[in-house]
Motif scaffolding. Structure first.
Motif, PDB file in Angstrom:
ATOM      1  N   LEU A   8       0.808  -1.216   0.000  1.00 60.81           N
ATOM      2  CA  LEU A   8       0.000   0.000   0.000  1.00 60.81           C
ATOM      3  C   LEU A   8       0.846   1.272   0.000  1.00 60.81           C
ATOM      4  N   GLY A   9       2.152   1.121  -0.077  1.00 58.49           N
ATOM      5  CA  GLY A   9       3.028   2.280  -0.194  1.00 58.49           C
ATOM      6  C   GLY A   9       3.522   2.882   1.110  1.00 58.49           C
ATOM      7  N   PHE A  10       3.278   2.228   2.226  1.00 57.12           N
ATOM      8  CA  PHE A  10       3.795   2.725   3.500  1.00 57.12           C
ATOM      9  C   PHE A  10       5.289   2.465   3.579  1.00 57.12           C
ATOM     10  N   PRO A  11       6.064   3.399   4.113  1.00 60.90           N
ATOM     11  CA  PRO A  11       7.474   3.090   4.363  1.00 60.90           C
ATOM     12  C   PRO A  11       7.553   2.140   5.563  1.00 60.90           C
ATOM     13  N   VAL A  12       8.326   1.077   5.420  1.00 61.34           N
ATOM     14  CA  VAL A  12       8.387   0.055   6.461  1.00 61.34           C
ATOM     15  C   VAL A  12       9.832  -0.276   6.801  1.00 61.34           C
ATOM     16  N   SER A  13      10.163  -0.151   8.078  1.00 60.57           N
ATOM     17  CA  SER A  13      11.441  -0.642   8.596  1.00 60.57           C
ATOM     18  C   SER A  13      11.132  -1.900   9.370  1.00 60.57           C
ATOM     19  N   VAL A  14      11.954  -2.933   9.201  1.00 62.18           N
ATOM     20  CA  VAL A  14      11.691  -4.202   9.864  1.00 62.18           C
ATOM     21  C   VAL A  14      12.909  -4.713  10.596  1.00 62.18           C
ATOM     22  N   TRP A  15      12.624  -5.476  11.619  1.00 65.59           N
ATOM     23  CA  TRP A  15      13.638  -6.241  12.336  1.00 65.59           C
ATOM     24  C   TRP A  15      13.000  -7.554  12.709  1.00 65.59           C
ATOM     25  N   ASN A  16      13.763  -8.615  12.644  1.00 67.29           N
ATOM     26  CA  ASN A  16      13.282  -9.918  13.066  1.00 67.29           C
ATOM     27  C   ASN A  16      14.427 -10.637  13.767  1.00 67.29           C
ATOM     28  N   ARG A  17      14.085 -11.476  14.723  1.00 63.97           N
ATOM     29  CA  ARG A  17      15.119 -12.210  15.460  1.00 63.97           C
ATOM     30  C   ARG A  17      15.928 -13.110  14.551  1.00 63.97           C
ATOM     31  N   THR A  18      15.323 -13.611  13.489  1.00 64.53           N
ATOM     32  CA  THR A  18      16.044 -14.398  12.491  1.00 64.53           C
ATOM     33  C   THR A  18      15.997 -13.626  11.186  1.00 64.53           C
ATOM     34  N   PRO A  19      17.086 -13.631  10.419  1.00 62.34           N
ATOM     35  CA  PRO A  19      17.178 -12.738   9.252  1.00 62.34           C
ATOM     36  C   PRO A  19      16.285 -13.092   8.068  1.00 62.34           C
ATOM     37  N   GLY A  20      15.860 -14.337   7.922  1.00 65.81           N
ATOM     38  CA  GLY A  20      15.101 -14.752   6.740  1.00 65.81           C
ATOM     39  C   GLY A  20      13.856 -13.939   6.445  1.00 65.81           C
ATOM     40  N   PRO A  21      12.936 -13.816   7.389  1.00 61.65           N
ATOM     41  CA  PRO A  21      11.713 -13.056   7.118  1.00 61.65           C
ATOM     42  C   PRO A  21      11.989 -11.586   6.783  1.00 61.65           C
ATOM     43  N   ALA A  22      12.940 -10.979   7.452  1.00 61.14           N
ATOM     44  CA  ALA A  22      13.265  -9.581   7.172  1.00 61.14           C
ATOM     45  C   ALA A  22      13.851  -9.446   5.773  1.00 61.14           C
ATOM     46  N   ALA A  23      14.709 -10.387   5.373  1.00 65.08           N
ATOM     47  CA  ALA A  23      15.313 -10.347   4.031  1.00 65.08           C
ATOM     48  C   ALA A  23      14.245 -10.481   2.952  1.00 65.08           C
ATOM     49  N   ALA A  24      13.252 -11.339   3.198  1.00 65.95           N
ATOM     50  CA  ALA A  24      12.165 -11.494   2.226  1.00 65.95           C
ATOM     51  C   ALA A  24      11.404 -10.189   2.054  1.00 65.95           C
ATOM     52  N   LEU A  25      11.203  -9.450   3.146  1.00 58.94           N
ATOM     53  CA  LEU A  25      10.511  -8.158   3.060  1.00 58.94           C
ATOM     54  C   LEU A  25      11.383  -7.102   2.391  1.00 58.94           C
ATOM     55  N   ALA A  26      12.680  -7.193   2.567  1.00 60.74           N
ATOM     56  CA  ALA A  26      13.601  -6.250   1.919  1.00 60.74           C
ATOM     57  C   ALA A  26      13.481  -6.346   0.403  1.00 60.74           C
ATOM     58  N   ALA A  27      13.252  -7.550  -0.098  1.00 59.98           N
ATOM     59  CA  ALA A  27      13.085  -7.736  -1.539  1.00 59.98           C
ATOM     60  C   ALA A  27      11.860  -6.998  -2.072  1.00 59.98           C
ATOM     61  N   HIS A  28      10.946  -6.621  -1.171  1.00 61.10           N
ATOM     62  CA  HIS A  28       9.730  -5.893  -1.559  1.00 61.10           C
ATOM     63  C   HIS A  28       9.762  -4.428  -1.139  1.00 61.10           C
ATOM     64  N   GLY A  29      10.929  -3.966  -0.684  1.00 62.31           N
ATOM     65  CA  GLY A  29      11.065  -2.549  -0.379  1.00 62.31           C
ATOM     66  C   GLY A  29      11.209  -2.164   1.078  1.00 62.31           C
ATOM     67  N   ALA A  30      11.147  -3.119   1.993  1.00 62.79           N
ATOM     68  CA  ALA A  30      11.320  -2.787   3.407  1.00 62.79           C
ATOM     69  C   ALA A  30      12.782  -2.482   3.693  1.00 62.79           C
ATOM     70  N   THR A  31      13.004  -1.625   4.659  1.00 64.78           N
ATOM     71  CA  THR A  31      14.350  -1.338   5.131  1.00 64.78           C
ATOM     72  C   THR A  31      14.614  -2.255   6.320  1.00 64.78           C
ATOM     73  N   VAL A  32      15.619  -3.106   6.197  1.00 63.51           N
ATOM     74  CA  VAL A  32      15.947  -4.053   7.267  1.00 63.51           C
ATOM     75  C   VAL A  32      16.900  -3.373   8.236  1.00 63.51           C
ATOM     76  N   ARG A  33      16.602  -3.495   9.508  1.00 64.93           N
ATOM     77  CA  ARG A  33      17.435  -2.918  10.565  1.00 64.93           C
ATOM     78  C   ARG A  33      18.104  -4.037  11.352  1.00 64.93           C
ATOM     79  N   ALA A  34      19.322  -3.782  11.792  1.00 66.22           N
ATOM     80  CA  ALA A  34      20.098  -4.780  12.523  1.00 66.22           C
ATOM     81  C   ALA A  34      19.574  -5.013  13.932  1.00 66.22           C
ATOM     82  N   GLN A  35      18.972  -4.003  14.529  1.00 66.49           N
ATOM     83  CA  GLN A  35      18.463  -4.089  15.891  1.00 66.49           C
ATOM     84  C   GLN A  35      17.015  -3.602  15.932  1.00 66.49           C
ATOM     85  N   ALA A  36      16.252  -4.122  16.866  1.00 66.49           N
ATOM     86  CA  ALA A  36      14.870  -3.670  17.035  1.00 66.49           C
ATOM     87  C   ALA A  36      14.834  -2.180  17.338  1.00 66.49           C
ATOM     88  N   THR A  37      15.773  -1.714  18.141  1.00 72.03           N
ATOM     89  CA  THR A  37      15.802  -0.294  18.492  1.00 72.03           C
ATOM     90  C   THR A  37      16.008   0.568  17.256  1.00 72.03           C
TER      91      THR A  37
END
Length: 190
Positions: A8-37
């Motif tokens: 829907l065009g929202f900017p999304v930053s993500v963090w996940n305890r395991t990298p796989g789900p976050a990496a999958a979202l990065a392929a769709h435009g999410a910004t992956v962060r190394a830490q939850a903070t």
């Protein structure tokens, strides 16, 4: 939920305890962060979907996500352990009075989440409604505002109990039909 927001065009930053789900979202435009903070540092709305409330709480050193949230942030939390939610809401209010905590468990699974058809049970301060309306509208087909934080988790427990009883009743009826020689296809409602 994150994929829906991205679609829907929202900017999304993500963090996940395991990298796989976050990496999958990065392929769709999410910004992956190394830490939850890091994921919540500049967010306007923070949505967590974690196994329990303790996973999102602030530790004594204030290193967890809620403690690092920017001044305008609001959290929408998806847990349903009532005591933990109330404790977390009080902790957020004490440590970060600038953060508005919303207890918002959802009813629905992956498919409804992917298509914005969740039922969102929301509870928290009255001042929080405007801040999360756009996010809740994107994720759900309906949002029920229920009162102070913890109320939504209470209703989620009631709905889960109701669902469990319905499943048990269907299983018992199926077992009885089998014992009585009734074909289960006759039990299907159309």
């Amino acid at each position: 939920m994150a994929q829906r927001m991205l679609d829907l065009g929202f900017p999304v930053s993500v963090w996940n305890r395991t990298p796989g789900p976050a990496a999958a979202l990065a392929a769709h435009g999410a910004t992956v962060r190394a830490q939850a903070t890091d994921a919540v540092a500049a967010a306007e709305v923070v949505v967590t979907m974690l196994p329990n409330a303790d996973a999102v709480g602030c530790d004594a050193a204030g290193r967890h996500a809620w403690c690092a949230a920017a001044r305008r942030d609001l959290g929408a939390d998806g847990h349903h352990r009532v005591e933990a939610i109330e404790r977390l809401a009080a902790e957020v209010a004490r440590r970060r009075p600038d953060v508005v905590f919303v207890d918002a468990p959802v009813s629905g699974s992956r498919e409804p989440a992917r298509h914005g058809r969740l039922l969102i049970l929301a509870s928290g301060p009255d001042r929080s409604h405007d801040a999360v309306d756009a996010v809740f509208e994107a994720l759900g087909q309906r949002t029920l505002w229920l009162g102070p934080a913890g109320t939504a988790s209470r209703l989620k427990l009631v709905l889960n109990a109701w669902l469990a009883f319905e499943i048990e009743a269907a299983a018992e009826a199926g077992a009885l039909a089998e014992r009585l020689g009734i074909r289960t296809r006759f039990l299907r409602m159309r």
